[in-house]
Design a protein around this motif. Sequence first.
Motif, PDB file in Angstrom:
ATOM      1  N   UNK A  57      43.461  43.641  41.697  1.00 35.91           N
ATOM      2  CA  UNK A  57      43.859  43.960  40.172  1.00 35.91           C
ATOM      3  C   UNK A  57      43.302  42.554  39.449  1.00 35.91           C
ATOM      4  N   UNK A  58      43.103  41.369  40.045  1.00 34.40           N
ATOM      5  CA  UNK A  58      42.526  40.432  39.135  1.00 34.40           C
ATOM      6  C   UNK A  58      41.291  40.059  39.990  1.00 34.40           C
ATOM      7  N   UNK A  59      40.566  39.180  38.885  1.00 33.26           N
ATOM      8  CA  UNK A  59      39.285  38.562  39.606  1.00 33.26           C
ATOM      9  C   UNK A  59      39.150  36.952  39.193  1.00 33.26           C
ATOM     10  N   UNK A  60      38.786  36.361  40.120  1.00 34.27           N
ATOM     11  CA  UNK A  60      38.443  34.985  40.107  1.00 34.27           C
ATOM     12  C   UNK A  60      37.339  34.622  39.250  1.00 34.27           C
ATOM     13  N   UNK A  61      37.365  33.624  38.153  1.00 33.83           N
ATOM     14  CA  UNK A  61      36.197  33.194  37.511  1.00 33.83           C
ATOM     15  C   UNK A  61      35.046  32.929  38.157  1.00 33.83           C
ATOM     16  N   UNK A  62      35.047  32.547  39.544  1.00 36.31           N
ATOM     17  CA  UNK A  62      34.128  32.083  40.386  1.00 36.31           C
ATOM     18  C   UNK A  62      33.446  33.240  40.819  1.00 36.31           C
ATOM     19  N   UNK A  63      33.955  34.456  40.760  1.00 35.98           N
ATOM     20  CA  UNK A  63      33.199  35.568  41.157  1.00 35.98           C
ATOM     21  C   UNK A  63      32.522  36.210  39.898  1.00 35.98           C
ATOM     22  N   UNK A  64      32.903  35.754  38.837  1.00 32.09           N
ATOM     23  CA  UNK A  64      32.045  36.436  37.511  1.00 32.09           C
ATOM     24  C   UNK A  64      30.687  35.582  37.370  1.00 32.09           C
ATOM     25  N   UNK A  65      30.354  34.607  37.752  1.00 32.01           N
ATOM     26  CA  UNK A  65      29.191  34.052  37.682  1.00 32.01           C
ATOM     27  C   UNK A  65      28.910  33.016  39.006  1.00 32.01           C
ATOM     28  N   UNK A  66      27.555  32.566  39.174  1.00 34.41           N
ATOM     29  CA  UNK A  66      27.148  32.002  40.118  1.00 34.41           C
ATOM     30  C   UNK A  66      27.189  30.468  39.916  1.00 34.41           C
ATOM     31  N   UNK A  67      27.498  29.604  38.837  1.00 34.92           N
ATOM     32  CA  UNK A  67      27.442  28.506  38.640  1.00 34.92           C
ATOM     33  C   UNK A  67      28.571  27.923  38.841  1.00 34.92           C
ATOM     34  N   UNK A  68      28.940  26.520  39.243  1.00 31.84           N
ATOM     35  CA  UNK A  68      30.102  25.856  39.262  1.00 31.84           C
ATOM     36  C   UNK A  68      30.643  25.424  37.918  1.00 31.84           C
ATOM     37  N   UNK A  69      31.954  25.791  37.587  1.00 32.17           N
ATOM     38  CA  UNK A  69      32.429  25.115  36.203  1.00 32.17           C
ATOM     39  C   UNK A  69      33.954  24.615  36.530  1.00 32.17           C
ATOM     40  N   UNK A  70      34.383  23.847  35.386  1.00 27.94           N
ATOM     41  CA  UNK A  70      35.818  23.205  35.906  1.00 27.94           C
ATOM     42  C   UNK A  70      36.764  24.277  35.972  1.00 27.94           C
ATOM     43  N   UNK A  71      36.819  25.389  35.573  1.00 26.46           N
ATOM     44  CA  UNK A  71      37.706  26.485  35.621  1.00 26.46           C
ATOM     45  C   UNK A  71      37.648  27.095  37.008  1.00 26.46           C
ATOM     46  N   UNK A  72      36.316  27.344  37.431  1.00 23.48           N
ATOM     47  CA  UNK A  72      36.074  28.094  38.768  1.00 23.48           C
ATOM     48  C   UNK A  72      36.374  27.215  40.030  1.00 23.48           C
ATOM     49  N   UNK A  73      36.477  25.794  39.801  1.00 27.12           N
ATOM     50  CA  UNK A  73      36.858  25.009  40.621  1.00 27.12           C
ATOM     51  C   UNK A  73      38.357  24.957  40.891  1.00 27.12           C
ATOM     52  N   UNK A  74      39.244  25.430  39.863  1.00 28.30           N
ATOM     53  CA  UNK A  74      40.640  25.278  39.955  1.00 28.30           C
ATOM     54  C   UNK A  74      41.061  26.512  40.426  1.00 28.30           C
ATOM     55  N   UNK A  75      40.380  27.381  40.977  1.00 26.67           N
ATOM     56  CA  UNK A  75      40.835  28.635  41.385  1.00 26.67           C
ATOM     57  C   UNK A  75      41.552  29.618  40.213  1.00 26.67           C
ATOM     58  N   UNK A  76      41.112  29.611  39.006  1.00 26.24           N
ATOM     59  CA  UNK A  76      41.747  30.312  38.115  1.00 26.24           C
ATOM     60  C   UNK A  76      41.266  31.778  38.078  1.00 26.24           C
ATOM     61  N   UNK A  77      41.870  32.548  37.306  1.00 24.07           N
ATOM     62  CA  UNK A  77      41.477  34.007  37.103  1.00 24.07           C
ATOM     63  C   UNK A  77      40.947  34.252  35.881  1.00 24.07           C
ATOM     64  N   UNK A  78      39.943  35.240  35.859  1.00 18.84           N
ATOM     65  CA  UNK A  78      39.437  35.861  34.719  1.00 18.84           C
ATOM     66  C   UNK A  78      40.140  36.448  33.827  1.00 18.84           C
ATOM     67  N   UNK A  79      40.398  35.935  32.505  1.00 17.46           N
ATOM     68  CA  UNK A  79      41.043  36.777  31.631  1.00 17.46           C
ATOM     69  C   UNK A  79      40.186  37.672  30.668  1.00 17.46           C
ATOM     70  N   UNK A  80      40.706  39.009  30.834  1.00 23.93           N
ATOM     71  CA  UNK A  80      39.913  40.114  30.212  1.00 23.93           C
ATOM     72  C   UNK A  80      40.202  39.827  28.772  1.00 23.93           C
ATOM     73  N   UNK A  81      39.039  40.374  27.755  1.00 18.70           N
ATOM     74  CA  UNK A  81      39.088  40.295  26.444  1.00 18.70           C
ATOM     75  C   UNK A  81      39.805  41.672  26.151  1.00 18.70           C
ATOM     76  N   UNK A  82      40.686  41.361  25.038  1.00 17.19           N
ATOM     77  CA  UNK A  82      41.741  42.208  24.411  1.00 17.19           C
ATOM     78  C   UNK A  82      41.603  42.303  22.817  1.00 17.19           C
TER      79      UNK A  82
END
Length: 157
Positions: free
Chosen positions: A113-138
């Motif tokens: 139902x949701x995807x982690x930010x880390x699964x959207x791209x291959x490089x490490x970011x601050x948000x990806x390291x915090x186990x945050x979720x990707x927010x869809x554009x609305x």
Amino acid sequence: MSKKISRGTGILSKLRHFVTDDVLTQLYYSLVYPLLAYGLVVWENTYATTLKPIVTLQKQALRIITFSKRDAQSSPIFSQLGLIKFMDLVTIQPAFFMFLYYHNLLPKAFDNYFTFISSKHNYNTRLASKSTYYIDQVRTNYGKFNLHFSGPSIWNN
């Protein structure tokens, strides 16, 4: 809904001179709180202006319980009684859903139902390291009220 809550508030108002504060708090939990908690899933998908009468009635009920003036600040009353504000309850509902999702406690239908930010791209970011979720554009308010947007937004904050 407002009519039912105002009935409970009226009962509190009539009984407040004859019972203790503890009994009034128990009456609040039996007459007003179930009505607030019943539609939390629905209330998260609406505008704050639609919820304003319900918030006002909750504050009115708490002022009745504590014999406060009509214009008294409500935050100290909530703290004194140890109660949660209605708008906080509305926010807690998707946060609890996200907690269940994060710990894989939901049915299998919600597995992707949701995807982690880390699964959207291959490089490490601050948000990806915090186990945050990707927010869809609305583009619309309907999209902002949808759980795909509100759930990750609340979880990431």
